[in-house]
Design a protein around this motif. Sequence first.
Motif, PDB file in Angstrom:
ATOM      1  N   ALA A  77       0.715  -0.790   3.463  1.00  0.00           N
ATOM      2  CA  ALA A  77       0.762   0.121   4.603  1.00  0.00           C
ATOM      3  C   ALA A  77      -0.618   0.262   5.247  1.00  0.00           C
ATOM      4  O   ALA A  77      -1.655   0.171   4.569  1.00  0.00           O
ATOM      5  N   ALA A  78      -0.625   0.502   6.543  1.00  0.00           N
ATOM      6  CA  ALA A  78      -1.881   0.587   7.297  1.00  0.00           C
ATOM      7  C   ALA A  78      -2.757   1.741   6.827  1.00  0.00           C
ATOM      8  O   ALA A  78      -3.982   1.693   6.979  1.00  0.00           O
ATOM      9  N   PHE A  79      -2.144   2.782   6.223  1.00  0.00           N
ATOM     10  CA  PHE A  79      -2.941   3.946   5.811  1.00  0.00           C
ATOM     11  C   PHE A  79      -3.463   3.848   4.384  1.00  0.00           C
ATOM     12  O   PHE A  79      -4.194   4.714   3.911  1.00  0.00           O
ATOM     13  N   THR A  80      -3.086   2.815   3.650  1.00  0.00           N
ATOM     14  CA  THR A  80      -3.417   2.721   2.226  1.00  0.00           C
ATOM     15  C   THR A  80      -4.734   2.013   1.971  1.00  0.00           C
ATOM     16  O   THR A  80      -4.935   0.885   2.408  1.00  0.00           O
ATOM     17  N   ASP A  81      -5.624   2.693   1.226  1.00  0.00           N
ATOM     18  CA  ASP A  81      -6.804   2.037   0.672  1.00  0.00           C
ATOM     19  C   ASP A  81      -6.297   1.225  -0.517  1.00  0.00           C
ATOM     20  O   ASP A  81      -5.960   1.789  -1.564  1.00  0.00           O
ATOM     21  N   ARG A  82      -6.230  -0.070  -0.358  1.00  0.00           N
ATOM     22  CA  ARG A  82      -5.592  -0.946  -1.348  1.00  0.00           C
ATOM     23  C   ARG A  82      -6.200  -0.817  -2.735  1.00  0.00           C
ATOM     24  O   ARG A  82      -5.517  -1.077  -3.735  1.00  0.00           O
ATOM     25  N   ASP A  83      -7.445  -0.428  -2.833  1.00  0.00           N
ATOM     26  CA  ASP A  83      -8.089  -0.312  -4.139  1.00  0.00           C
ATOM     27  C   ASP A  83      -7.974   1.082  -4.729  1.00  0.00           C
ATOM     28  O   ASP A  83      -8.503   1.353  -5.803  1.00  0.00           O
ATOM     29  N   ARG A  84      -7.282   1.985  -4.014  1.00  0.00           N
ATOM     30  CA  ARG A  84      -7.116   3.347  -4.523  1.00  0.00           C
ATOM     31  C   ARG A  84      -5.661   3.807  -4.345  1.00  0.00           C
ATOM     32  O   ARG A  84      -5.376   4.823  -3.745  1.00  0.00           O
ATOM     33  N   LEU A  85      -4.762   3.019  -4.906  1.00  0.00           N
ATOM     34  CA  LEU A  85      -3.349   3.382  -4.970  1.00  0.00           C
ATOM     35  C   LEU A  85      -3.072   3.857  -6.396  1.00  0.00           C
ATOM     36  O   LEU A  85      -3.264   3.110  -7.359  1.00  0.00           O
ATOM     37  N   TYR A  86      -2.647   5.114  -6.527  1.00  0.00           N
ATOM     38  CA  TYR A  86      -2.464   5.739  -7.830  1.00  0.00           C
ATOM     39  C   TYR A  86      -0.987   6.054  -8.077  1.00  0.00           C
ATOM     40  O   TYR A  86      -0.240   6.296  -7.137  1.00  0.00           O
ATOM     41  N   LEU A  87      -0.606   6.072  -9.339  1.00  0.00           N
ATOM     42  CA  LEU A  87       0.786   6.296  -9.724  1.00  0.00           C
ATOM     43  C   LEU A  87       0.881   7.527 -10.624  1.00  0.00           C
ATOM     44  O   LEU A  87       0.191   7.610 -11.642  1.00  0.00           O
ATOM     45  N   VAL A  88       1.713   8.484 -10.220  1.00  0.00           N
ATOM     46  CA  VAL A  88       1.919   9.722 -10.965  1.00  0.00           C
ATOM     47  C   VAL A  88       3.421   9.952 -11.105  1.00  0.00           C
ATOM     48  O   VAL A  88       4.178   9.757 -10.149  1.00  0.00           O
ATOM     49  N   GLY A  89       3.871  10.366 -12.290  1.00  0.00           N
ATOM     50  CA  GLY A  89       5.286  10.658 -12.472  1.00  0.00           C
ATOM     51  C   GLY A  89       5.494  11.608 -13.628  1.00  0.00           C
ATOM     52  O   GLY A  89       4.725  11.588 -14.593  1.00  0.00           O
ATOM     53  N   ASN A  90       6.519  12.459 -13.530  1.00  0.00           N
ATOM     54  CA  ASN A  90       6.796  13.375 -14.636  1.00  0.00           C
ATOM     55  C   ASN A  90       8.250  13.273 -15.102  1.00  0.00           C
ATOM     56  O   ASN A  90       9.158  13.015 -14.314  1.00  0.00           O
ATOM     57  N   SER A  91       8.432  13.432 -16.410  1.00  0.00           N
ATOM     58  CA  SER A  91       9.746  13.403 -17.056  1.00  0.00           C
ATOM     59  C   SER A  91      10.443  12.068 -16.758  1.00  0.00           C
ATOM     60  O   SER A  91       9.911  11.014 -17.111  1.00  0.00           O
TER      61      SER A  91
END
Length: 222
Positions: A90-104
Amino acid sequence: MECLNFEGLQYLVRYPAGYEKGNRYPVILFLHGAGTRGNDIGVLEQNAFFVVTDEHAEFPFISVAPHCASGTWFDCFERLQAFVRMIADAAFTDRDRLYLVGNSMGGYGAWQLAMSMPTYFAAVVPICGGGMYWNTGTLTELPIWAFHGEDDHVVFAEESKKMVNGVNQKGGHARLTIYPDTKHNAWTPTYRNYEVFRWLLSQHRRAATGQGEDFADEKRFG
């Protein structure tokens, strides 16, 4: 908050204050738990991730959250992987700072998504989740900070311990915070702790180093 659709998968995008189109930002991809499933994506807007992080005075991330209407993240896993690729580009994404968060349920999804696509993320925060701890060899180059409640009887804390130990025994960089006197809701204190997000911002995607399965031996593993 913006509601969009990707190949039938609805998702929300929340932009930080001062967002300017054309700039690139750190992005959190958030996977919710089973309690947020359903046909009304408005329920996702009320998820603790959005409610609690809204309380932070400065939250520099673009937050992207797909909505699992029914079943589990594993039931739409291929579409979820395609979604990750779309957000990464995506045009707004810093490709080197894509983080993944999830619960349960989203914690399980985060572990599996990270194992399947480790080079896409700069860091992962799985909360009260678990997974195939014998398959954690793909995560040795990925910074991971997991969280779990000590008294969780929905998903036992042992699940996070197995995953973190699996990563570290293979030479990885995973850490685990266990909240004492805490049941299944390990996500609210995690989202309230801004140190977690400072830690995320300090992580940048690492170059691929040939990560792969460590059980691809038919005679040993069938």
